[in-house]
Design an enzyme around this catalytic site. Structure first.
Site, PDB file in Angstrom:
ATOM      1  N   SER A  55      -9.333   2.195   3.013  1.00  0.00           N
ATOM      2  CA  SER A  55      -8.392   2.943   2.227  1.00  0.00           C
ATOM      3  C   SER A  55      -7.431   2.041   1.450  1.00  0.00           C
ATOM      4  O   SER A  55      -6.820   2.498   0.489  1.00  0.00           O
ATOM      5  CB  SER A  55      -7.585   3.862   3.143  1.00  0.00           C
ATOM      6  OG  SER A  55      -6.852   3.105   4.089  1.00  0.00           O
ATOM      7  N   LYS A  91       0.850  -1.204   0.000  1.00  0.00           N
ATOM      8  CA  LYS A  91       0.000   0.000   0.000  1.00  0.00           C
ATOM      9  C   LYS A  91       0.877   1.242   0.000  1.00  0.00           C
ATOM     10  O   LYS A  91       1.867   1.303   0.744  1.00  0.00           O
ATOM     11  CB  LYS A  91      -0.897  -0.027   1.239  1.00  0.00           C
ATOM     12  CG  LYS A  91      -1.891   1.121   1.334  1.00  0.00           C
ATOM     13  CD  LYS A  91      -2.714   1.002   2.629  1.00  0.00           C
ATOM     14  CE  LYS A  91      -3.752   2.113   2.747  1.00  0.00           C
ATOM     15  NZ  LYS A  91      -4.523   2.009   4.011  1.00  0.00           N
ATOM     16  N   SER A 101      -9.980  -0.075   7.234  1.00  0.00           N
ATOM     17  CA  SER A 101      -9.327   0.000   5.931  1.00  0.00           C
ATOM     18  C   SER A 101      -8.700  -1.287   5.425  1.00  0.00           C
ATOM     19  O   SER A 101      -8.195  -1.317   4.301  1.00  0.00           O
ATOM     20  CB  SER A 101      -8.256   1.100   5.943  1.00  0.00           C
ATOM     21  OG  SER A 101      -8.834   2.378   5.876  1.00  0.00           O
TER      22      SER A 101
END
Lengths: 412, 412
Positions: free
Chosen positions: B131, B62, B155
């Site tokens: 996210s 990420k 997330s």
């Protein structure tokens, strides 16, 4: 030394501009730096805010703390010229308050034990301590009214004691460590150095956004003091013990209640766990450096990290459980039925002679592990500095500073 | 999807080289990326280790997680082209294990709520969640066998549920967050996405250095399951509640003891405190960006940070005390006399239609705040994915994964 509150009073009275106050620091640095070697880099032409409660206050920032306008080099060739993207959260906060991060100050490499080139302005021929060597020495030399350090073992209180300045290691995470190179996320604590306890209380209240941390107006109330001579590690030197006794008698003479304190065995049991927690986490925190730049690591750190690779998660988990129990047991030492603060040693003695060692953190590590607020109060007198340590319950930073102020006045 | 364990078995059997396994991921990315838009950047020519327990495993990272060889851009123009100095600790660990951090995956800006351009490979026209959008979508699309995400609210678990993959939010700090852009230091938790529960257990055991987290050999033991339908927030949609009932019945049919669970009021009282803690810390974590690059912040985050500036330290301290009490009370829910795990909702329903919202984290935030391990188990069946969530006591990640594996098999 440059007093933060004195500078602020002169600015508020119109006798000094913020620009002029920062110029005083810059001039002091120019005069003392060749001898002290506390500064890594200087902001060449910083904007000096006119407004803000810390306008005119030049700040030293230990060079493990990110600054967006100056390199952050961690005392290591691996980070030569490294320019972070942002300010650390604490630096951003200082700028909002009107302060000027003027200098990056020396740090032992990665805030471990390999020494810096910094000299002790108050004790020629002796170490300034570490790891926050430059911040302590710069305040002691009158170069800056405020400097940031970090403590994982004893890296704020020890150099403060050795250099004869006030050092505060606040409650764990009272000041954010975002943007500070991590050594141990359970232990790393951001702290400050100033010329006096009122300076420190004022700065910490503003930096944390907690006005109650600042000293109350008027003469400080007499605290109930627990006098602690640690028996969980090697004893202190005679000079340090004598100074501690002197501090206790001065506090008592000024009206404090002073009684001997003892720590619950669940607390002293945690003393031995500090290293396990620190080193297990350091092995992860410095994994990239260890795997990719091992040859550039300084010798003490390299050997320490090599040993740390072998710490098992189970040993770490056990150390955390012991620590958790110790933190709960420590609460009984403070409170309505017990002591307001503990008075104990800041360091085993004077700063060691020479520059091979940064000194010993054995009277600091337990308190860092407990996460409680600690203040070094310098002892008056000639010769190499000695300090004593005031400690309060977790979150009781204001009480620690008020008691430290009481002691500072009692000793004056 | 690409299964980590299947790839590793083929490599160990000599049927596939690590280089070949990484090439499979690279080919899948080339085929699917134009449609999914999960990848920010790709390592052009990474060294593929031949040895190590994760040799041949291509990992998605990420893009709030630092990588020394690829930019880390946080989904924000403020960080366009930003190249960190080091790998995050978790990335360094993956490299030691032989894995190849192959792709940086999309993130909502600063891991908040403003959406990404990533598409849900399992639910056309619906958000992949956030996210950690790119990591969930890349695993779902068969592009990568392992991807890293972070969870501050929901997330990891939410995008895993929306994209039909296994997501694990481990116990707080089981995986280090060093080198991960901070939003909230009390909440930010590093997690993983995989194709199956055994894949996740194997990866987490290796990444954490804790072999006991891996699944035991043989058929999984039947857990004692507490079925929890949260009553501390708005209810779930009918489809999600139906899926939860279906999961409970499947577990029971496979031999698990399933009883209704209720949370102590001290635990549910903490639900409302998540935002205070998150936002007070986010205001500090993003202080530099807010003060220096406010116009470049995305709209949802900018408005949220503006409101967060007003949170008083006293409100934060009160929220921490309530959270501390909740964590202690939660222990009674698990243990010898109670449940092995809780089974509850991963998300309120299917991924919302459209791309304006990344969905809702109300069934995730309390668990992030409690720091307990959570696993999303995808429900089989057609249509947009649904998932259910297995939760265990703090530090009991292995038990959470074993129960999730039991459920995964019961549902198969």
């Amino acid at each position: 030394m440059l007093s933060l509150l004195s500078l602020r009073r002169r600015i508020e009275a119109g006798a000094l501009t913020p620009e002029g106050a920062v110029a005083l620091a810059r001039e002091a640095i120019a005069a003392r730096e060749p001898e002290v070697a506390a500064v890594v880099s200087l902001a060449p032409n910083p904007v000096v805010p006119v407004h803000g409660p810390l306008a005119g206050i030049a700040v030293g920032v230990k060079d493990v703390i990110d600054t967006a306008d100056l390199p952050t080099q961690l005392g290591s060739s691996i980070y030569d010229g490294w320019q972070p993207k942002t300010d650390a959260a604490a630096v951003a906060r200082l700028r909002r308050l009107g302060a000027v991060p003027l200098a990056k100050t020396t740090t032992t490499p990665f805030a471990f034990l390999d020494p810096t080139a910094t000299r002790n302005p108050r004790a020629p021929g002796r170490t300034p301590g570490g790891s926050s060597a430059g911040s302590a020495a710069a305040v002691a030399a009158g170069m800056l009214p405020l400097a940031l350090g970090t403590q994982t073992g004893g890296s704020v209180i020890r150099p403060a004691a050795y250099c004869g300045v006030v050092g505060v290691k606040p409650s764990f995470r009272l000041l954010p460590t975002l943007g500070v190179k991590c050594f141990s996320w359970t232990l790393d604590t951001l702290g400050i150095f100033t010329a006096s306890v009122p300076d420190a209380a004022h700065a910490l209240a503003l930096m944390s956004g907690r006005p109650a941390i600042d000293l109350p107006a008027g003469a400080p109330a007499a605290p109930r003091i627990g006098l602690l001579i640690p028996d969980f590690c090697d004893p202190a030197e005679a000079d340090a013990l004598e100074a501690l006794g002197r501090a206790a008698r001065a506090a008592e003479a000024a009206g404090a209640v002073v009684r001997d304190a003892a720590l619950p065995s669940a607390v002293t049991a945690a003393f031995a766990e500090h290293g396990t927690i620190q080193d297990f986490e350091a092995a992860q925190a410095l994994a990239w450096e260890y795997d990719n730049r091992r040859d550039a690591l300084p010798p003490l750190l390299k050997a320490h990290l090599a040993a740390a690779q072998g710490i098992e998660p189970a040993a770490y988990d056990a150390a955390r459980r012991i620590t958790h129990a110790a933190r709960r047991s420590l609460k009984a030492v403070f409170g309505a039925e017990a002591f307001d603060v503990i008075l104990t040693l800041s360091a085993p003695g004077h700063a060691p002679e020479g520059y091979a060692s940064t000194g010993d953190s054995r009277f600091n590590r337990l308190w860092t592990l407990m996460g409680v607020p600690c203040v070094n109060v310098p002892m008056p007198g000639g010769g190499p500095p000695l300090g004593v340590q005031i400690i309060a319950a977790f979150g009781d930073d204001g009480r620690a500073l008020a008691a430290a102020h009481f002691l500072e006045r009692a000793l004056a």
